[in-house]
Write a protein that holds these residues in place. Structure first.
Motif, PDB file in Angstrom:
ATOM      1  N   HIS A  12      -2.310  13.381  10.409  1.00 36.02           N
ATOM      2  CA  HIS A  12      -2.545  11.792  11.849  1.00 36.02           C
ATOM      3  C   HIS A  12      -0.364  11.165  10.691  1.00 36.02           C
ATOM      4  O   HIS A  12      -0.717  11.819   9.677  1.00 36.02           O
ATOM      5  CB  HIS A  12      -2.686  11.495  10.809  1.00 36.02           C
ATOM      6  N   VAL A  13      -0.642  10.084  11.338  1.00 34.14           N
ATOM      7  CA  VAL A  13       0.655   9.314  10.750  1.00 34.14           C
ATOM      8  C   VAL A  13       0.226   8.084  10.552  1.00 34.14           C
ATOM      9  O   VAL A  13      -0.255   7.335  12.048  1.00 34.14           O
ATOM     10  CB  VAL A  13       1.712   9.880  11.462  1.00 34.14           C
ATOM     11  N   PHE A  14       1.006   7.579   9.906  1.00 31.56           N
ATOM     12  CA  PHE A  14       0.340   5.740   9.727  1.00 31.56           C
ATOM     13  C   PHE A  14       2.294   5.365   9.171  1.00 31.56           C
ATOM     14  O   PHE A  14       2.528   5.361   7.928  1.00 31.56           O
ATOM     15  CB  PHE A  14      -0.638   5.512   8.905  1.00 31.56           C
ATOM     16  N   ASN A  15       2.583   4.219   9.884  1.00 25.56           N
ATOM     17  CA  ASN A  15       4.287   3.608   9.564  1.00 25.56           C
ATOM     18  C   ASN A  15       3.232   3.015   8.848  1.00 25.56           C
ATOM     19  O   ASN A  15       3.282   2.057  10.563  1.00 25.56           O
ATOM     20  CB  ASN A  15       4.850   4.015  10.848  1.00 25.56           C
ATOM     21  N   CYS A  16       3.230   2.656   8.027  1.00 31.48           N
ATOM     22  CA  CYS A  16       2.939   1.551   7.684  1.00 31.48           C
ATOM     23  C   CYS A  16       4.257   0.471   6.259  1.00 31.48           C
ATOM     24  O   CYS A  16       4.139  -0.597   6.118  1.00 31.48           O
ATOM     25  CB  CYS A  16       1.677   1.273   6.031  1.00 31.48           C
ATOM     26  N   ALA A  17       5.515   1.234   6.131  1.00 29.51           N
ATOM     27  CA  ALA A  17       6.421   0.854   5.108  1.00 29.51           C
ATOM     28  C   ALA A  17       6.961  -0.422   5.978  1.00 29.51           C
ATOM     29  O   ALA A  17       7.143  -0.555   7.211  1.00 29.51           O
ATOM     30  CB  ALA A  17       7.016   1.906   5.245  1.00 29.51           C
ATOM     31  N   GLY A  18       6.976  -1.166   5.791  1.00 27.44           N
ATOM     32  CA  GLY A  18       8.520  -2.969   5.797  1.00 27.44           C
ATOM     33  C   GLY A  18       7.902  -4.111   5.428  1.00 27.44           C
ATOM     34  O   GLY A  18       7.724  -3.428   4.094  1.00 27.44           O
ATOM     35  N   ILE A  19       9.019  -4.821   5.742  1.00 29.19           N
ATOM     36  CA  ILE A  19      10.054  -5.710   5.012  1.00 29.19           C
ATOM     37  C   ILE A  19       9.427  -7.450   5.298  1.00 29.19           C
ATOM     38  O   ILE A  19       9.043  -7.201   6.102  1.00 29.19           O
ATOM     39  CB  ILE A  19      10.869  -5.886   4.818  1.00 29.19           C
ATOM     40  N   ASN A  20       8.336  -7.761   5.299  1.00 29.15           N
ATOM     41  CA  ASN A  20       7.845  -9.403   5.595  1.00 29.15           C
ATOM     42  C   ASN A  20       9.117 -10.264   5.321  1.00 29.15           C
ATOM     43  O   ASN A  20       9.838 -10.431   4.870  1.00 29.15           O
ATOM     44  CB  ASN A  20       6.759  -9.176   3.546  1.00 29.15           C
TER      45      ASN A  20
END
Length: 247
Positions: free
Chosen positions: A86-94
């Motif tokens: 499975h893959v969880f794409n969580c990286a991000g900039i607020n």
């Protein structure tokens, strides 16, 4: 949640160093998953791994905006675990609330590179290793469902995540690979704009939520785990809003 649906699975997880990423890592590890954890802040990512149950877990420094680095990190995970389930794409900039005329080209490029291209990079890198039964969960936002003033660029990236994910659901569905989206509302994390702005800003934010409080990162993690489990096996291309009732 049926623990057996996650137990022993290998999850490639970005943005694992804090907030929703860390909470999801803790949740999945309690369910018996093995985790390929990555973040731009390697020390925070290592701290996440220390807090996780079970294992073994892998920790890697990763800037998701760099495609070649994503390819190499995925290959390293395959070498370490032998597979990715499975893959969880969580990286991000607020976002930073500002009028568009006050947004620099660098600000635009940075948000697009991490919030949008980062999801593209990791998704493209992992697809060759996924198989029937795999799930990809991408993080959008309340700002990807409802427009917000002074957040045009952030909204653009989060709206795009939904379009990208729905298209990938159609592309990968015939292979038995599901792609869904979680769209958090106002979540109590260290980088949340309202939290950083202080008590008065936080109060105004909470007033917009029907439940009357900010969400917890763990409450998003619960939904992510559900979207990876058997109970959501007929969900593909769905957008799950987790916002406490926010108009």
């Amino acid at each position: 949640m049926n623990k057996n649906a996650i137990e022993g699975k290998v999850v490639f997880l970005t943005g694992a160093g804090s907030g929703i990423g860390r909470a999801t890592a803790l949740k999945l590890s309690k369910l018996g998953a093995r985790l390929a954890l990555s973040d731009l802040n390697i020390e925070s990512c290592r701290e996440t791994a220390k807090q996780c149950a079970g294992g073994p877990h892998q920790v890697t420094l990763l800037n998701v905006a760099e495609y070649k680095r994503c390819i190499d990190t995925v290959k390293d995970a395959i070498g370490y675990f032998g597979r990715i389930d499975h893959v969880f794409n969580c990286a991000g900039i607020n976002p930073t609330a500002r009028d568009l005329v006050d947004c620099s080209e660098d600000y635009f490029d940075k948000l697009v590179a991490v919030n949008l291209k980062g999801v593209y990079n990791v998704t493209k890198a992992t697809i060759p290793y996924l198989r029937s039964g795999s799930a990809i969960v991408n993080v959008s936002s309340i700002c990807g469902v409802h427009p917000h003033k002074q957040m045009a660029i952030y909204c653009a990236t989060k709206y795009a995540i939904i379009g990208f994910s729905k298209s990938m659901a159609l592309e990968l569905g015939p292979k038995g690979i599901r792609v869904n989206v979680v769209a958090p509302g106002y979540i109590e994390t260290p980088t949340n704009a309202s939290v950083m702005a202080g008590e008065e800003a936080l109060k105004k934010t909470v007033e917009q939520v029907a439940i009357g409080r900010m969400g917890k990162a763990g409450e998003i993690a619960d939904v992510v785990a559900f979207l990876m489990g058997d109970e959501s096996r007929y969900m593909n291309g769905s957008v799950v809003e987790v916002n406490g009732g926010t108009g």
